[in-house]
Design a protein around this motif. Structure first.
Motif, PDB file in Angstrom:
ATOM      1  N   ALA A 223       1.010  -1.014   0.091  1.00  0.00           N
ATOM      2  CA  ALA A 223      -0.064   0.086  -0.056  1.00  0.00           C
ATOM      3  C   ALA A 223       1.203   0.814   0.095  1.00  0.00           C
ATOM      4  CB  ALA A 223      -0.610   0.112   1.536  1.00  0.00           C
ATOM      5  N   PRO A 224       0.893   2.106  -1.406  1.00  0.00           N
ATOM      6  CA  PRO A 224       1.395   3.068  -1.594  1.00  0.00           C
ATOM      7  C   PRO A 224       0.865   4.298  -0.327  1.00  0.00           C
ATOM      8  CG  PRO A 224       0.746   2.634  -3.468  1.00  0.00           C
ATOM      9  CD  PRO A 224       0.289   2.160  -2.363  1.00  0.00           C
ATOM     10  N   PRO A 225       2.091   5.227   0.457  1.00  0.00           N
ATOM     11  CA  PRO A 225       1.598   6.054   1.771  1.00  0.00           C
ATOM     12  C   PRO A 225       1.046   7.064   0.874  1.00  0.00           C
ATOM     13  CG  PRO A 225       4.028   6.459   0.938  1.00  0.00           C
ATOM     14  CD  PRO A 225       3.278   5.276   0.236  1.00  0.00           C
ATOM     15  N   PRO A 226      -0.250   7.676   1.755  1.00  0.00           N
ATOM     16  CA  PRO A 226      -1.505   9.047   1.116  1.00  0.00           C
ATOM     17  C   PRO A 226      -0.766   9.746   0.132  1.00  0.00           C
ATOM     18  CG  PRO A 226      -1.895   8.531   3.307  1.00  0.00           C
ATOM     19  CD  PRO A 226      -0.508   8.172   2.598  1.00  0.00           C
ATOM     20  N   GLU A 227       0.399  10.352   0.078  1.00  0.00           N
ATOM     21  CA  GLU A 227       0.518  11.204  -0.347  1.00  0.00           C
ATOM     22  C   GLU A 227       1.332  10.800  -2.434  1.00  0.00           C
ATOM     23  OE1 GLU A 227       3.922  10.342   2.230  1.00  0.00           O
ATOM     24  OE2 GLU A 227       2.005  10.730   2.260  1.00  0.00           O
ATOM     25  N   TYR A 228       1.919   9.436  -2.164  1.00  0.00           N
ATOM     26  CA  TYR A 228       2.192   9.446  -3.133  1.00  0.00           C
ATOM     27  C   TYR A 228       0.167   8.298  -4.264  1.00  0.00           C
ATOM     28  CZ  TYR A 228       6.813   9.532  -2.060  1.00  0.00           C
ATOM     29  OH  TYR A 228       8.303  10.680  -1.705  1.00  0.00           O
ATOM     30  N   CYS A 229      -0.478   8.254  -3.568  1.00  0.00           N
ATOM     31  CA  CYS A 229      -1.841   8.132  -3.889  1.00  0.00           C
ATOM     32  C   CYS A 229      -2.502   9.318  -4.765  1.00  0.00           C
ATOM     33  CB  CYS A 229      -2.906   7.011  -2.443  1.00  0.00           C
ATOM     34  SG  CYS A 229      -2.248   5.943  -2.659  1.00  0.00           S
ATOM     35  N   ARG A 230      -1.566  10.798  -3.774  1.00  0.00           N
ATOM     36  CA  ARG A 230      -2.181  11.282  -4.734  1.00  0.00           C
ATOM     37  C   ARG A 230      -2.314  11.646  -5.390  1.00  0.00           C
ATOM     38  NH1 ARG A 230      -2.862  13.254   1.082  1.00  0.00           N
ATOM     39  NH2 ARG A 230      -1.200  13.805   1.213  1.00  0.00           N
ATOM     40  N   ARG A 231      -0.489  11.813  -6.000  1.00  0.00           N
ATOM     41  CA  ARG A 231       0.097  12.082  -7.468  1.00  0.00           C
ATOM     42  C   ARG A 231      -1.115  11.455  -8.469  1.00  0.00           C
ATOM     43  NH1 ARG A 231       6.293  12.161  -5.228  1.00  0.00           N
ATOM     44  NH2 ARG A 231       6.039  13.345  -3.798  1.00  0.00           N
ATOM     45  N   LEU A 232      -0.740  10.079  -8.086  1.00  0.00           N
ATOM     46  CA  LEU A 232      -1.751   9.374  -8.898  1.00  0.00           C
ATOM     47  C   LEU A 232      -2.889   9.423  -9.454  1.00  0.00           C
ATOM     48  CD1 LEU A 232      -0.880   6.965 -10.876  1.00  0.00           C
ATOM     49  CD2 LEU A 232      -1.681   5.179  -8.872  1.00  0.00           C
ATOM     50  N   ALA A 233      -3.117   9.639  -8.347  1.00  0.00           N
ATOM     51  CA  ALA A 233      -5.029   9.930  -8.550  1.00  0.00           C
ATOM     52  C   ALA A 233      -5.696  11.258  -9.314  1.00  0.00           C
ATOM     53  CB  ALA A 233      -5.878  10.342  -7.339  1.00  0.00           C
ATOM     54  N   ARG A 234      -4.633  12.379  -9.336  1.00  0.00           N
ATOM     55  CA  ARG A 234      -4.038  13.796 -10.118  1.00  0.00           C
ATOM     56  C   ARG A 234      -3.920  13.188 -11.114  1.00  0.00           C
ATOM     57  NH1 ARG A 234      -1.226  16.046  -5.968  1.00  0.00           N
ATOM     58  NH2 ARG A 234      -2.352  16.793  -4.462  1.00  0.00           N
ATOM     59  N   SER A 235      -3.191  12.584 -11.499  1.00  0.00           N
ATOM     60  CA  SER A 235      -2.900  11.966 -13.602  1.00  0.00           C
ATOM     61  C   SER A 235      -4.176  11.525 -13.574  1.00  0.00           C
ATOM     62  CB  SER A 235      -1.101  11.001 -13.063  1.00  0.00           C
ATOM     63  OG  SER A 235      -1.882   9.844 -12.359  1.00  0.00           O
ATOM     64  N   LEU A 236      -5.132  10.645 -12.883  1.00  0.00           N
ATOM     65  CA  LEU A 236      -5.970  10.060 -13.382  1.00  0.00           C
ATOM     66  C   LEU A 236      -7.381  10.602 -13.557  1.00  0.00           C
ATOM     67  CD1 LEU A 236      -5.068   6.452 -11.952  1.00  0.00           C
ATOM     68  CD2 LEU A 236      -4.510   7.087 -14.363  1.00  0.00           C
ATOM     69  N   SER A 237      -7.213  11.523 -12.796  1.00  0.00           N
ATOM     70  CA  SER A 237      -8.407  12.838 -12.979  1.00  0.00           C
ATOM     71  C   SER A 237      -9.358  11.718 -11.496  1.00  0.00           C
ATOM     72  CB  SER A 237      -9.334  12.627 -14.101  1.00  0.00           C
ATOM     73  OG  SER A 237      -8.422  13.106 -14.999  1.00  0.00           O
ATOM     74  N   LEU A 238      -8.762  10.991 -10.659  1.00  0.00           N
ATOM     75  CA  LEU A 238      -9.622  10.630  -9.133  1.00  0.00           C
ATOM     76  C   LEU A 238      -9.653  11.721  -8.462  1.00  0.00           C
ATOM     77  CD1 LEU A 238      -8.475   7.036 -10.294  1.00  0.00           C
ATOM     78  CD2 LEU A 238     -10.608   8.488 -10.454  1.00  0.00           C
ATOM     79  N   SER A 239     -10.113  11.151  -7.185  1.00  0.00           N
ATOM     80  CA  SER A 239     -10.574  11.700  -5.878  1.00  0.00           C
ATOM     81  C   SER A 239      -9.294  11.631  -5.179  1.00  0.00           C
ATOM     82  CB  SER A 239     -11.437  11.134  -5.280  1.00  0.00           C
ATOM     83  OG  SER A 239     -11.430  12.118  -3.982  1.00  0.00           O
ATOM     84  N   ASP A 240      -8.701  13.195  -5.034  1.00  0.00           N
ATOM     85  CA  ASP A 240      -8.112  13.491  -4.127  1.00  0.00           C
ATOM     86  C   ASP A 240      -7.777  12.301  -2.515  1.00  0.00           C
ATOM     87  OD1 ASP A 240      -6.430  15.180  -5.790  1.00  0.00           O
ATOM     88  OD2 ASP A 240      -6.450  16.745  -3.662  1.00  0.00           O
ATOM     89  N   LYS A 241      -8.062  12.189  -3.048  1.00  0.00           N
ATOM     90  CA  LYS A 241      -8.676  10.679  -1.575  1.00  0.00           C
ATOM     91  C   LYS A 241      -8.843   9.344  -2.111  1.00  0.00           C
ATOM     92  CE  LYS A 241     -11.327  13.290   2.377  1.00  0.00           C
ATOM     93  NZ  LYS A 241     -13.141  14.056   2.312  1.00  0.00           N
ATOM     94  N   GLU A 242      -8.076   9.391  -2.811  1.00  0.00           N
ATOM     95  CA  GLU A 242      -8.066   7.826  -3.152  1.00  0.00           C
ATOM     96  C   GLU A 242      -6.937   6.617  -3.168  1.00  0.00           C
ATOM     97  OE1 GLU A 242      -8.740   4.642  -4.921  1.00  0.00           O
ATOM     98  OE2 GLU A 242     -10.207   6.202  -5.895  1.00  0.00           O
TER      99      GLU A 242
END
Length: 553
Positions: A223-242
């Motif tokens: 499970a990647p940490p939340p800050e790395y999840c936010r980076r990927l979520a933005r590039s995929l146009s998903l919620s920052d909480k993904e």
């Protein structure tokens, strides 16, 4: 004694057979004889050792064993003892207890450093009774007070764990062995040999998502940490909480799953069976994978391209863990490598140390599976034996911690959380399973936890609630969530906390051959040789890697 060892070998072989997906008629017949072999082994152990010495090792069945554990359970201790939920206060509280050891070393008369500490723990009361009261205090008296304080804190921890209560909830849905688990917020994510990744909602103990897409058994999760999840979520146009989960499989793919939508957002083909992986949260982030051929590979979290491929080990990589910029890998041949992540686009991993099985002493066994748990300058290793190994990875110094009082014990996984060390324990002779709890950093035994119809624990994850209580999840034949109950409440727990007197005197011991060691090593060497005749075919696919291949095939 010869017949006892022969029966123990046969039971080990049967345990390895049971985790294979497809069985021949001959293998099914061997498995059908397990109860008969265990009964015969119990009779021989009673004849050789007597009932008092075999208590807790030999039983007439699970019901009688559990009844005995309940009857032997300690009475409730004084209410002023702090609950187990307050044990974990982070590294800050565990470190001060290390300080008495250096000052006390001159008192040693032989043995190892830990032997010296055990002597000091028994001496202070006697010394203080005859020592004059010197105003201002002396170094010896200060040291005595520190040792006494350490003993008082440890006694408090031990008393708390004797009263620990957990509620267990079975998560049903997988139709094969659960090989890996991780915890994310209020979710548990599990991977199975049935090729699926499932997401579970812990408060309701229900299946939240079924992530299907792998065509081979799922071997590892991260499970990647939340800050790395936010980076990927933005590039995929998903919620920052993904939140995202990484899964590795025998189909040679690493898949990245978005938990809220239950979909695979990225697949990485690695050209190798993926047997272990971890996420390194440094700079742009890296995915590190291990393969069944011993290869370690690094992948960019930013581009998902391969940055590095290294033939790091001779056999399958069974465990990869990260600690800051460091990456630790362990393999079936018993080797352990320590890598430094240099945060570069090409060849980010630089080898710092490699310790072979000759140093670690973890190779060549019938289990063939090394599990790592690093912290600081040491790495704890579980490798399918009755003990854990402690590797000081900078110097290569080894020590050993007994995790089972019988050579038929198997340790499949080890986990460190806060001030606790948790080792799984399974006895192939009677099929009993438990979790052993030790205090950190001294690795002193606190208690053992067992539960009705306990099955072999192959994977483990932990986290704490907002109130500081424990939540755990164990996987293997069963997927179980452990939720700690208030020690002061009236609700009865599903777990029996007991103390194994044979483990109380055990502590970290420096590596060295004793009579018991030689006997155990001889037994295991013969066991490996006889494995050639077993249905699991120990030698065909690379010796000790057979355990992993039995799981994946």
């Amino acid at each position: 004694m010869g017949e006892v060892r022969k029966l123990q070998k046969k039971l080990r072989q049967i345990e390895n057979l049971e985790i294979k997906i497809s069985l021949t008629s001959e293998e099914r017949f061997k498995i059908s004889r397990k109860a008969e072999l265990r009964s015969r082994l119990a009779e021989l152990q009673l004849q050789l050792s007597g009932p008092q010495q075999t208590l807790g090792i030999v039983g007439d069945g699970k019901k009688e064993k559990m009844k005995r554990q309940v009857e032997d359970a300690p009475e409730a201790l004084p209410s002023q003892t702090p609950p187990a939920s307050k044990i974990l206060k982070g590294e800050e509280e565990s470190r001060p207890r290390e300080t008495p050891a250096p000052a006390a070393r001159p008192r040693k008369t032989g043995g190892g450093a830990e032997t010296g500490r055990r002597q000091e723990r028994t001496e202070p009361a006697e010394v203080s009774a005859h020592s004059p009261d010197v105003s201002g205090g002396s170094p010896d008296s200060d040291n005595q007070r520190l040792v006494q304080q350490e003993e008082a804190e440890f006694s408090s921890l031990q008393s708390s764990w004797e009263k620990a209560k957990f509620r267990l909830r079975l998560l049903e849905g997988h139709n094969d062995i659960v090989t890996c688990v991780v915890a994310v917020d209020n979710l548990v994510v599990s991977g199975s040999r049935d090729t699926t990744v499932k997401v579970w909602h812990v408060p309701t103990a229900t299946e939240h998502k079924n992530l299907g897409g792998h065509t081979g058994g799922v071997t590892c999760l991260s499970a990647p940490p939340p800050e790395y999840c936010r980076r990927l979520a933005r590039s995929l146009s998903l919620s920052d909480k993904e939140r995202f989960i990484l899964s590795g499989s025998a189909d040679c793919y690493v898949k990245i799953w978005a938990l809220s939508i239950g979909q695979c957002v990225k697949s990485i083909y690695t050209f190798n069976v993926v047997t272990a992986l971890c996420f390194v949260p440094e700079e742009d982030g890296y995915i590190i994978t291990g393969s069944d051929g011993g290869k370690v590979q690094a992948w960019s979290w930013h581009t998902f391209e391969n940055c590095q491929s290294i033939n790091a080990h001779q056999e399958a990589v069974t465990s990869i863990q990260s600690q800051g910029p460091l990456v630790f890998s362990g393999s079936t041949e018993g080797g352990v490598s320590v890598w430094e992540n240099r945060c570069s686009d090409q060849d980010p991993l630089r080898l710092l140390h490699h310790w072979s099985s000759e140093v670690t002493g973890c190779g060549g066994g019938p289990g063939g599976r090394v599990t790592l748990s690093p912290r600081g300058d040491r790495v704890l290793l579980a490798h399918g034996r009755a003990w854990l190994k402690n590797l000081h990875w900078r110097s290569g110094t080894m020590s050993r911690l007994t995790n089972h009082s019988s050579i038929t014990g198997v340790t499949d996984c080890v986990h460190q959380t806060g001030g606790l060390l948790i080792g799984s324990c399974y006895d192939v002779a009677n099929g009993e399973s438990s979790l052993n709890i030790f205090s950190l950093p001294q690795c002193r035994y606190l208690a053992s936890l067992t539960w009705p119809h306990a099955t072999r624990v192959l994977c483990f994850a932990t986290w704490t609630t907002g109130s500081g209580d424990h939540r755990w999840v164990t996987g293997g034949r069963d997927l179980i969530v452990w939720e700690q109950l208030p020690s002061s409440g009236k609700q009865r727990g599903d777990v029996t906390a007991r103390r194994d007197s044979r483990l109380e005197s055990c502590s970290l011991e420096s590596e060295g051959d004793t009579e018991d060691d030689e006997e155990t090593d001889e037994y295991e060497e013969k066991d490996s040789d006889e494995g050639r005749d077993s249905g699991c075919d120990v030698t065909e696919d690379g010796g000790s890697a057979s355990w992993l291949r039995c799981v994946l095939q």
